[in-house]
Design a protein around this motif. Structure first.
Motif, PDB file in Angstrom:
ATOM      1  N   GLU A 176       0.796  -1.224   0.000  1.00 58.00           N
ATOM      2  CA  GLU A 176       0.000   0.000   0.000  1.00 58.00           C
ATOM      3  C   GLU A 176       0.832   1.279   0.000  1.00 58.00           C
ATOM      4  O   GLU A 176       0.259   2.368  -0.100  1.00 58.00           O
ATOM      5  N   THR A 561      -7.049   4.404  -0.513  1.00 54.07           N
ATOM      6  CA  THR A 561      -6.703   3.426   0.512  1.00 54.07           C
ATOM      7  C   THR A 561      -7.135   2.080  -0.039  1.00 54.07           C
ATOM      8  O   THR A 561      -8.250   1.613   0.203  1.00 54.07           O
ATOM      9  N   ARG A 563      -5.790  -2.054  -1.500  1.00 53.20           N
ATOM     10  CA  ARG A 563      -4.821  -3.116  -1.253  1.00 53.20           C
ATOM     11  C   ARG A 563      -3.650  -3.042  -2.229  1.00 53.20           C
ATOM     12  O   ARG A 563      -2.504  -3.338  -1.861  1.00 53.20           O
ATOM     13  N   SER A 579      -2.149   4.655   3.411  1.00 46.32           N
ATOM     14  CA  SER A 579      -2.153   3.263   3.853  1.00 46.32           C
ATOM     15  C   SER A 579      -2.596   3.135   5.302  1.00 46.32           C
ATOM     16  O   SER A 579      -3.164   2.116   5.685  1.00 46.32           O
ATOM     17  N   GLY A 616     -11.655  -1.492   1.688  1.00 48.89           N
ATOM     18  CA  GLY A 616     -11.955  -2.346   2.838  1.00 48.89           C
ATOM     19  C   GLY A 616     -13.430  -2.425   3.166  1.00 48.89           C
ATOM     20  O   GLY A 616     -13.802  -2.570   4.337  1.00 48.89           O
ATOM     21  N   LEU A 623      -7.392  -4.724   4.055  1.00 49.71           N
ATOM     22  CA  LEU A 623      -6.364  -3.688   3.981  1.00 49.71           C
ATOM     23  C   LEU A 623      -5.298  -3.840   5.054  1.00 49.71           C
ATOM     24  O   LEU A 623      -4.179  -3.350   4.893  1.00 49.71           O
TER      25      LEU A 623
END
Length: 694
Positions: A176, A561, A563, A579, A616, A623
């Motif tokens: 990330e 944000t 993966r 991240s 997420g 994540l």
């Protein structure tokens, strides 16, 4: 006039032709196979290309700054590596990094290898005659070559994959964040501003530029090629060169080479940041200082530059090398003042070297300041780190402070690892070498203490990873100093046997038989994974990220944000990564702990961020592969780890709240893209099957 009649034309045209062929080869390798055995072979070759390019640039430094004194190929490679990091800082600040620029830089380095090069045809014959009369030496060389080949081959294309699978590979560090920086450099010219990314606050960026030299020609799964492969070869070259200059003799030289190869560095890899690269740079700095300790007082300007380059580059590739570099420099300066009659000149020399170090690092520092509000965390300010703007993560409750006795115990635990270094210092017989050698050991101990005091004493594994490079560096350097001139001490056989025994014991002390065997097994797995060469990221994941990004308007700013944010097209959109939600943001800080979607939306819009891409939705563990059970088992008193989990959970709730009230541009059950500036109250997530995809 014919070119061949122009004075010096042949000396220039030859290297230029080699550079042109190297550039063409780089382009061919860049467009070559990306998976499978063919890709592995190309990656293996590409690592050697990088090594020879570093040697070429180091050769240029040698001939221009230290004329009349030939350095070995290992020292030239280390200096070329250092120069590359410094050049990368300038290119990053100017925003001109690209695959073509990287390939051209490497091609010029290859050309410089041939610049006025001389080859002695009798040297191989003399070396072979010496080997033929010493079977033990042949066995030793075979062991060194075999272990070096295995370690280098394991770095080519399998390491990043197997590290992620173990899973020592931290999701919030690499996939990330750290993988984004070199990709972004190649696509946009620089790292650019990353005000919401904590890893940008903590990293100046030197290692990311070195990683661009892998990604310019090879896929992401080869990203450890520089730090685990090329840097290892540079280390071996440094030891070989030092062994010749210190007159160790071939057998003792092989002993030190085996010591370096036995260091269990693979278990110390939790991410793609620098490890062996920093060791190589700092060892080059130490060896230059040790050679200077035996020379007449005084330095030329070229020597100041050569001393400053590896020191500055080590600080730029990873900030955790600074706690060693500063004490080492100060101890050397104090020793110089104590031993020199002309203290004024000694102060001028130390000040000049320090000024050059700062000047070389300054482009990276300025880039970090423009991005994250601090040129060097935490010495020159905490910048946008969330712990500063959010007053130490107020959303995380509990007792996390350690008593003074616990801090002392943690410091002692990590300093004690250096006991072989302290023991070997007794055997340094050459008084001229004692000052830099003692400075090396003392600075390593000081760095271990600073890691505990400046970091989180509860993170034992992380602190061990930080101390390990200092152990590897100081043990190698002290071994070289101890064994110097040992050929003249043959009558003291018992003493030499004791020294050799301590070296072997140190190896087993650090790695132990089980750990060394485990590292060997993992390297063989890495080689197998590299030969098979499956893509690090599936085509399905790549297609999904492409669909997600097409939902965004071109050139729009998005806070991601996800993966795998390194798959995004950074040239199409201005991408800001995050991240670790809440860990970095411009003051007064992203209002994560308040838990209100409206407050977060207003904050981001005020900072020019209209779109959010979040991965997420289904589970926060898509994540962050860190659960409450993991924290209780591994870091029960670490506020940092609890903050990671807590803030991820809070941010997920905020995203789900915003998804109800803001326009959803894309959703697939795991990922969502939101338009914060457009309200949409029509649908509650899950109310209409297939409408939102939640």
């Amino acid at each position: 006039m014919a070119w061949h009649r122009v004075p010096g034309a042949r000396k220039i045209l030859g290297p230029a032709a080699v550079a042109g062929m190297a550039f063409a080869a780089g382009v061919a390798i860049r467009h070559g196979a990306r998976v499978g055995p063919a890709s592995y072979v190309l990656g293996w070759i590409w690592g050697l290309v990088l090594l020879f390019a570093m040697i070429g640039w180091g050769r240029l430094l040698n001939r221009t700054l230290l004329a009349g004194r030939a350095l070995g190929w290992g020292m030239r490679a280390a200096l070329g590596l250092a120069l590359t990091v410094i050049v990368g800082g300038v290119l990053n600040l100017a925003g001109v990094i690209s695959p073509g620029a990287v390939l051209a830089y490497l091609a010029i380095g290859i050309g410089l290898v041939c610049w006025r090069a001389r080859f002695s045809p009798g040297a191989p014959r003399r070396a072979w005659r010496r080997l033929a009369g010493d079977p033990a030496l042949i066995v030793g060389l075979i062991l060194v070559a075999g272990f070096a080949l295995i370690q280098y081959s394991s770095s080519v294309a399998g390491t990043i994959d197997t590290a992620n699978a173990r899973p020592a590979f931290d999701m919030h560090d690499d996939v990330e964040a750290y993988l984004v920086f070199p990709e972004k450099m190649l696509e946009t010219g620089s790292i650019g501003r990353e005000p919401f990314e904590a890893r940008r606050v903590l990293s100046l960026g030197g290692q990311s530029f070195l990683d661009t030299m892998v990604l310019a020609a090879r896929p992401v799964r080869a990203l450890h090629l520089v730090d685990e492969g090329v840097a290892l070869l540079v280390l071996l070259g440094l030891v070989l060169g030092a062994g010749r200059r210190l007159h160790l003799g071939p057998r003792l030289g092989i002993l030190v080479l085996l010591l370096v190869l036995a260091m269990p560095h693979l278990p110390m890899r939790g991410n793609t940041s620098a490890l062996l690269t920093g060791v190589a740079l700092l060892l080059a700095w130490f060896l230059l200082e040790m050679e200077r300790s035996g020379d007449a007082p005084g330095r030329r300007f070229g020597e100041w530059v050569l001393l400053a380059l590896p020191a500055a580059a080590a600080c730029a590739v990873k900030s955790t090398f600074i706690p060693f570099a500063v004490p080492f420099f100060l101890l050397l300066t104090l020793a110089d003042l104590a031993s020199r009659g002309d203290r004024r000149r000694a102060i001028i020399e130390a000040g000049t070297t320090a000024g050059l170090i700062v000047a070389f690092v300054s482009p990276w520092m300025l880039s970090a300041y423009l991005s994250s509000g601090t040129p060097l965390y935490p010495v020159l300010g905490r910048g946008f780190l969330g712990a500063a703007s959010n007053h130490g993560f107020p959303a995380v409750k509990g007792h996390f402070q350690l008593a003074a006795v616990d801090v002392i115990r943690a410091a002692w635990k990590h300093v004690f690892v250096l006991w072989p270094v302290a023991f070997l210092l007794v055997f340094v017989t050459d008084h001229r070498r004692r000052r830099p050698v003692i400075a090396l050991g003392a600075a390593s101990a000081a760095a271990a203490i600073l890691y505990v005091l400046l970091g989180d004493p509860n993170l034992n594994h992380s602190l061990t990873r930080y101390v390990f490079p200092m152990l590897m560096l100081s043990l190698t350097g002290v071994e070289l100093a101890v064994l110097e001139g040992a050929e003249r001490l043959r009558e003291h056989g018992l003493r030499l046997a004791a020294i050799a025994g301590v070296a072997v014991a140190a190896v087993f002390f650090m790695g132990a038989a089980a750990q060394a065997r485990g590292m060997g097994d993992q390297m063989l797995v890495n080689i197998g994974r590299g030969v098979v060469g499956r893509p690090f990221v599936s085509q399905r994941e790549r297609t999904t990220i492409e669909k997600l990004q097409r939902a965004l308007p071109p050139k729009a700013t998005v806070l991601a944000t996800l993966r795998t944010p390194f798959l995004l097209d950074f040239a199409r959109n201005r991408v800001l990564i995050m991240s670790l939600p809440g860990f970095s943001s411009p003051p007064p800080g992203l209002p994560i702990d308040g838990g209100a979607g409206g407050a977060v939306s207003r904050y981001l819009l005020a900072h020019g961020v209209r779109f959010i891409a979040y991965g997420g939705v289904r589970s926060v563990h898509d994540l962050l592969e860190l659960t409450a059970f993991d924290i209780r088992a591994r870091y029960p008193r670490s506020k940092m780890r609890w903050a990671m989990l807590t803030y991820h959970e809070l941010f997920r709730k905020i995203i789900l709240e915003l998804a109800v009230s803001r326009k959803v541009l894309y959703a697939d059950g795991r990922r969502v893209v939101l338009d914060l500036a457009t309200r949409d109250h029509a649908v509650v997530p899950g109310a209409v099957p297939g409408r939102r995809g939640f």
